[in-house]
Design a protein around this motif. Sequence first.
Motif, PDB file in Angstrom:
ATOM      1  N   HIS A 276       0.828  -1.205   0.000  1.00 42.43           N
ATOM      2  CA  HIS A 276       0.000   0.000   0.000  1.00 42.43           C
ATOM      3  C   HIS A 276       0.867   1.261   0.000  1.00 42.43           C
ATOM      4  O   HIS A 276       0.618   2.181  -0.771  1.00 42.43           O
ATOM      5  CB  HIS A 276      -0.950  -0.015   1.195  1.00 42.43           C
ATOM      6  N   LEU A 277       1.883   1.309   0.858  1.00 38.74           N
ATOM      7  CA  LEU A 277       2.733   2.509   0.927  1.00 38.74           C
ATOM      8  C   LEU A 277       3.544   2.696  -0.352  1.00 38.74           C
ATOM      9  O   LEU A 277       3.711   3.830  -0.814  1.00 38.74           O
ATOM     10  CB  LEU A 277       3.657   2.433   2.142  1.00 38.74           C
ATOM     11  N   ALA A 278       4.022   1.596  -0.922  1.00 32.79           N
ATOM     12  CA  ALA A 278       4.780   1.705  -2.181  1.00 32.79           C
ATOM     13  C   ALA A 278       3.881   2.224  -3.292  1.00 32.79           C
ATOM     14  O   ALA A 278       4.295   3.046  -4.110  1.00 32.79           O
ATOM     15  CB  ALA A 278       5.383   0.359  -2.556  1.00 32.79           C
TER      16      ALA A 278
ATOM     17  N   ALA B  24       4.351   5.696  -5.326  1.00 38.58           N
ATOM     18  CA  ALA B  24       4.404   5.705  -6.789  1.00 38.58           C
ATOM     19  C   ALA B  24       3.391   6.703  -7.349  1.00 38.58           C
ATOM     20  O   ALA B  24       3.696   7.455  -8.279  1.00 38.58           O
ATOM     21  CB  ALA B  24       4.133   4.303  -7.329  1.00 38.58           C
ATOM     22  N   GLU B  25       2.186   6.730  -6.782  1.00 36.40           N
ATOM     23  CA  GLU B  25       1.172   7.691  -7.235  1.00 36.40           C
ATOM     24  C   GLU B  25       1.620   9.125  -6.964  1.00 36.40           C
ATOM     25  O   GLU B  25       1.403  10.018  -7.795  1.00 36.40           O
ATOM     26  CB  GLU B  25      -0.164   7.412  -6.559  1.00 36.40           C
ATOM     27  N   ASP B  26       2.245   9.352  -5.817  1.00 32.92           N
ATOM     28  CA  ASP B  26       2.757  10.696  -5.510  1.00 32.92           C
ATOM     29  C   ASP B  26       3.823  11.112  -6.516  1.00 32.92           C
ATOM     30  O   ASP B  26       3.838  12.255  -6.985  1.00 32.92           O
ATOM     31  CB  ASP B  26       3.323  10.744  -4.088  1.00 32.92           C
ATOM     32  N   ALA B  27       4.725  10.185  -6.857  1.00 33.30           N
ATOM     33  CA  ALA B  27       5.779  10.483  -7.838  1.00 33.30           C
ATOM     34  C   ALA B  27       5.162  10.777  -9.201  1.00 33.30           C
ATOM     35  O   ALA B  27       5.588  11.706  -9.902  1.00 33.30           O
ATOM     36  CB  ALA B  27       6.767   9.312  -7.925  1.00 33.30           C
ATOM     37  N   ALA B  28       4.157  10.000  -9.575  1.00 32.19           N
ATOM     38  CA  ALA B  28       3.473  10.226 -10.853  1.00 32.19           C
ATOM     39  C   ALA B  28       2.784  11.588 -10.863  1.00 32.19           C
ATOM     40  O   ALA B  28       2.874  12.335 -11.840  1.00 32.19           O
ATOM     41  CB  ALA B  28       2.460   9.111 -11.113  1.00 32.19           C
ATOM     42  N   ALA B  29       2.102  11.928  -9.777  1.00 32.77           N
ATOM     43  CA  ALA B  29       1.424  13.229  -9.687  1.00 32.77           C
ATOM     44  C   ALA B  29       2.426  14.371  -9.835  1.00 32.77           C
ATOM     45  O   ALA B  29       2.163  15.339 -10.558  1.00 32.77           O
ATOM     46  CB  ALA B  29       0.670  13.337  -8.363  1.00 32.77           C
TER      47      ALA B  29
ATOM     48  N   LYS C 186      13.780   2.791  -8.357  1.00 28.53           N
ATOM     49  CA  LYS C 186      14.547   3.984  -7.985  1.00 28.53           C
ATOM     50  C   LYS C 186      13.650   5.211  -7.841  1.00 28.53           C
ATOM     51  O   LYS C 186      14.133   6.302  -7.566  1.00 28.53           O
ATOM     52  CB  LYS C 186      15.629   4.270  -9.038  1.00 28.53           C
ATOM     53  N   GLY C 187      12.356   5.019  -8.083  1.00 30.34           N
ATOM     54  CA  GLY C 187      11.426   6.140  -7.994  1.00 30.34           C
ATOM     55  C   GLY C 187      11.353   6.973  -9.257  1.00 30.34           C
ATOM     56  O   GLY C 187      10.709   8.024  -9.272  1.00 30.34           O
ATOM     57  N   GLN C 188      11.978   6.506 -10.333  1.00 30.19           N
ATOM     58  CA  GLN C 188      11.918   7.220 -11.607  1.00 30.19           C
ATOM     59  C   GLN C 188      10.566   6.957 -12.259  1.00 30.19           C
ATOM     60  O   GLN C 188       9.996   5.871 -12.111  1.00 30.19           O
ATOM     61  CB  GLN C 188      13.051   6.769 -12.534  1.00 30.19           C
ATOM     62  N   VAL C 189      10.067   7.946 -12.997  1.00 25.07           N
ATOM     63  CA  VAL C 189       8.730   7.884 -13.585  1.00 25.07           C
ATOM     64  C   VAL C 189       8.818   7.886 -15.107  1.00 25.07           C
ATOM     65  O   VAL C 189       9.548   8.684 -15.694  1.00 25.07           O
ATOM     66  CB  VAL C 189       7.878   9.085 -13.109  1.00 25.07           C
TER      67      VAL C 189
END
Length: 112
Positions: free
Chosen positions: A1-3, A7-12, A99-102
């Motif tokens: 859930h947190l991941a 990911a949604e926050d990074a996308a936003a 790595k959190g890249q989008v």
Amino acid sequence: HLAGKAAEDAAARAYEARGYRVEARRWRGPGGEIDLILRKGDMLVFAEVKHSVTFASAAARITPTQMQRIQASAAHFLEGEPRGQLTEARLDAVFVNGKGQVEILENAFGQG
């Protein structure tokens, strides 16, 4: 859930950097949940966000059934827009790697 939330926050943030405004997060329609709904001018973007170690493995997690559900929910959301189904819109897939890249794949479901 947190991941998934990260990911949604990074996308936003990636969309906001491109001039989009977040209209809704985790919006539930009759077909299911849409992770992000974004607006830029008159254009709406319905984004499905997937997170995995690599972009390719994230992309592999989107199924044809899931695409149909997102399309049904997007159509329902558009009913509330002034131009209804004539609203300029597209369905994107957004992949977030370990790595959190989008990576944003515009018009991923062939609509538009």
